[in-house]
Design a protein around this motif. Structure first.
Motif, PDB file in Angstrom:
ATOM      1  N   UNK A   1      26.187  30.837  41.692  1.00  0.00           N
ATOM      2  CA  UNK A   1      27.069  31.942  41.353  1.00  0.00           C
ATOM      3  C   UNK A   1      28.443  31.427  40.999  1.00  0.00           C
ATOM      4  N   UNK A   2      29.454  32.303  41.043  1.00  0.00           N
ATOM      5  CA  UNK A   2      30.787  31.900  40.563  1.00  0.00           C
ATOM      6  C   UNK A   2      31.633  31.139  41.569  1.00  0.00           C
ATOM      7  N   UNK A   3      31.197  31.010  42.817  1.00  0.00           N
ATOM      8  CA  UNK A   3      32.048  30.450  43.857  1.00  0.00           C
ATOM      9  C   UNK A   3      31.730  28.980  44.131  1.00  0.00           C
TER      10      UNK A   3
ATOM     11  N   UNK B   1      35.271  33.591  34.426  1.00  0.00           N
ATOM     12  CA  UNK B   1      34.578  33.615  33.139  1.00  0.00           C
ATOM     13  C   UNK B   1      34.223  32.175  32.804  1.00  0.00           C
ATOM     14  N   UNK B   2      33.427  31.935  31.764  1.00  0.00           N
ATOM     15  CA  UNK B   2      33.111  30.550  31.406  1.00  0.00           C
ATOM     16  C   UNK B   2      34.343  29.703  31.102  1.00  0.00           C
TER      17      UNK B   2
ATOM     18  N   UNK C   1      35.303  23.871  39.776  1.00  0.00           N
ATOM     19  CA  UNK C   1      34.216  24.418  38.960  1.00  0.00           C
ATOM     20  C   UNK C   1      33.814  23.461  37.842  1.00  0.00           C
ATOM     21  N   UNK C   2      34.675  22.486  37.519  1.00  0.00           N
ATOM     22  CA  UNK C   2      34.339  21.505  36.495  1.00  0.00           C
ATOM     23  C   UNK C   2      33.369  20.451  37.005  1.00  0.00           C
ATOM     24  N   UNK C   3      33.173  20.411  38.331  1.00  0.00           N
ATOM     25  CA  UNK C   3      32.213  19.498  38.940  1.00  0.00           C
ATOM     26  C   UNK C   3      30.938  20.279  39.251  1.00  0.00           C
ATOM     27  N   UNK C   4      29.835  19.906  38.609  1.00  0.00           N
ATOM     28  CA  UNK C   4      28.607  20.690  38.717  1.00  0.00           C
ATOM     29  C   UNK C   4      27.799  20.394  39.968  1.00  0.00           C
TER      30      UNK C   4
END
Length: 433
Positions: A113-115, A175-176, A62-65
């Motif tokens: 989204x979150x995934x 969460x963020x 998730x740290x890679x956009x």
């Protein structure tokens, strides 16, 4: 892009299946891919590259956009030798094999989204030696373990263990600040050893297993990443043991007697924690701590000769080890970064097990690494890395097989010394899409 991805997956599998890896924290590579290797293997909380994230902590995806696919190739160059002394004879043999090519491939897709989803195909572990045989002579200048089996030695010693892991990983941004990760691992391994001491010998000696046998394994990875602040991230990972089917060989003893035997060699459980500190956009500092559980891993946990049905070697007899990884990345410009790292992994092989590990002398401990990355465009980046593992030398006595001396006791006046050092250069190509 679909064609690029499909070709990459196929190439990674084919090349990894044909490559031999000699690894550095025990039999585990200290880092995978140029970016992660240059950082000393530290990557549990960094999320710098796709290969490193999928190997170290799937939740850090998730740290890679961006959507990204990466390909890496490592040229691994070990130097190995084995010295033995017994009964007035003493000598050293050096391994004939030198370079090995180790590939890596990672793909991350960030959904709306979150995934996030990722897939990797990585060569992550292995060992190997190729020591020549020598003949007894009147001067005593020969290696007594390298004489033929008919003269109570091993003869030529050969081993080649290759380990490839395919991982399908998911990351969920709860969460963020907090994300969770899960990975399903499918493993493939190949093993060849000659002579094969893990089966009872007949009067002519041990059989060989030079025709490589393969086996499949599976396991899982659980991980989490917590961003305590915009500058500080924490990570934790649990990699389950990778449980394998048995390797099986059709073989024969030195006198030609046919035989068939099996051996099981699993991959150890690994627990790890790490932190990453980014005080600004130019600097990233990372530190990881890992525990590798060899003591409870099938094939590594048992040691010495079997009491019943022997004398055959029950296993490698390795101990659990702790690994510390430290890395730093500094961005010189929007296009170029510099990376440095240090990795310390304990030696898993006790002195009294050195004779049983001439096939897998995984004793190096200190690794120093440097690397760089250059961004040609916003989508294309090339990374390079080099590391050196300092030479280590560990000695122990030969162990009695029960012929004329008590079983599994050190033989007075004997010595076995394994020596290993390593160098590696690698490159990694990252393409964002």
């Amino acid at each position: 892009m679909k064609k690029v991805v499909s070709w990459g997956l196929a190439a990674a599998f084919e090349i990894t299946a044909g490559a031999a890896a000699w690894a550095t924290n025990g039999h585990v590579l200290h880092g995978v891919g140029s970016t992660n290797q240059a950082m000393g293997g530290a990557g549990i909380a960094t999320g710098i590259d796709a290969i490193g994230s999928l190997h170290n902590n799937t939740s850090s995806m998730v740290l890679l956009d961006d959507h990204v696919i990466e390909f890496g190739f490592e040229l691994f160059i070990p130097e190995r030798s084995m010295y033995a002394a017994a009964g007035g004879a003493a000598g050293t043999v050096e391994s004939e094999t030198r370079e090995a090519v180790i590939p890596s491939m990672g793909l991350i897709h960030d959904f709306d989204g979150p995934w996030s989803f990722g897939f990797s195909a990585l060569g992550i572990a292995g060992f190997g030696v190729d020591y020549p045989a020598n003949a007894p002579n009147g001067s005593g200048s020969f290696n007594p373990l390298a004489v033929p089996q008919s003269s109570q030695g091993f003869g030529a010693v050969y081993s080649n263990y290759q380990f490839m892991q395919l991982t399908a990983g998911w990351a969920y941004e709860a969460s963020p600040r907090l994300s969770y990760g899960f990975g399903l691992n499918l493993d493939w391994a190949s093993l060849a050893i000659a002579p094969f001491p893990a089966v009872a010998p007949n009067a002519s000696g041990y059989p060989d297993a030079t025709r490589a046998a393969t086996a499949w394994g599976q396991g899982f990875t659980l991980s989490a990443t917590y961003q305590a602040s915009p500058a500080l991230s924490w990570g934790a990972v649990l990699k389950s043991p990778q449980y394998f089917d048995e390797f099986e060989w059709n073989s024969q003893y030195p006198d030609g007697t046919p035989t068939r035997f099996k051996f099981r060699l699993d991959y150890p459980m690994i627990l790890g924690a790490g932190l990453s500190y980014r005080p600004d956009d130019t600097l990233t500092l990372a530190a990881d701590l890992r525990w590798i559980n060899y003591r409870d891993t099938r094939g590594f946990e048992q040691k010495n000769y079997a009491v019943d049905g022997g004398p055959y070697v029950q296993g490698f007899g390795w101990e659990d080890i702790m690994v510390v990884s430290l890395g730093a990345q500094y961005r010189l410009s929007p296009a170029m970064v510099l990376r440095v790292g240090y990795n310390y992994g304990e030696n898993p092989i006790p002195e009294e097990q050195q004779m049983f590990n001439v096939f897998a002398p995984a004793i190096v401990q200190h690794h120093f690494s440097v690397g760089t990355g250059y961004r040609f465009t916003s989508e294309l980046e090339l990374s390079l890395a080099y590391y050196h593992a300092l030479a280590e030398e560990v000695s122990g006595a030969m162990i009695s097989n029960g012929a004329g001396s008590p079983l599994n006791q050190p033989l007075p006046g004997t010595t076995v010394t394994n020596t290993l050092s390593e160098d590696s250069v690698s490159m990694q190509l990252s393409l964002k899409f």
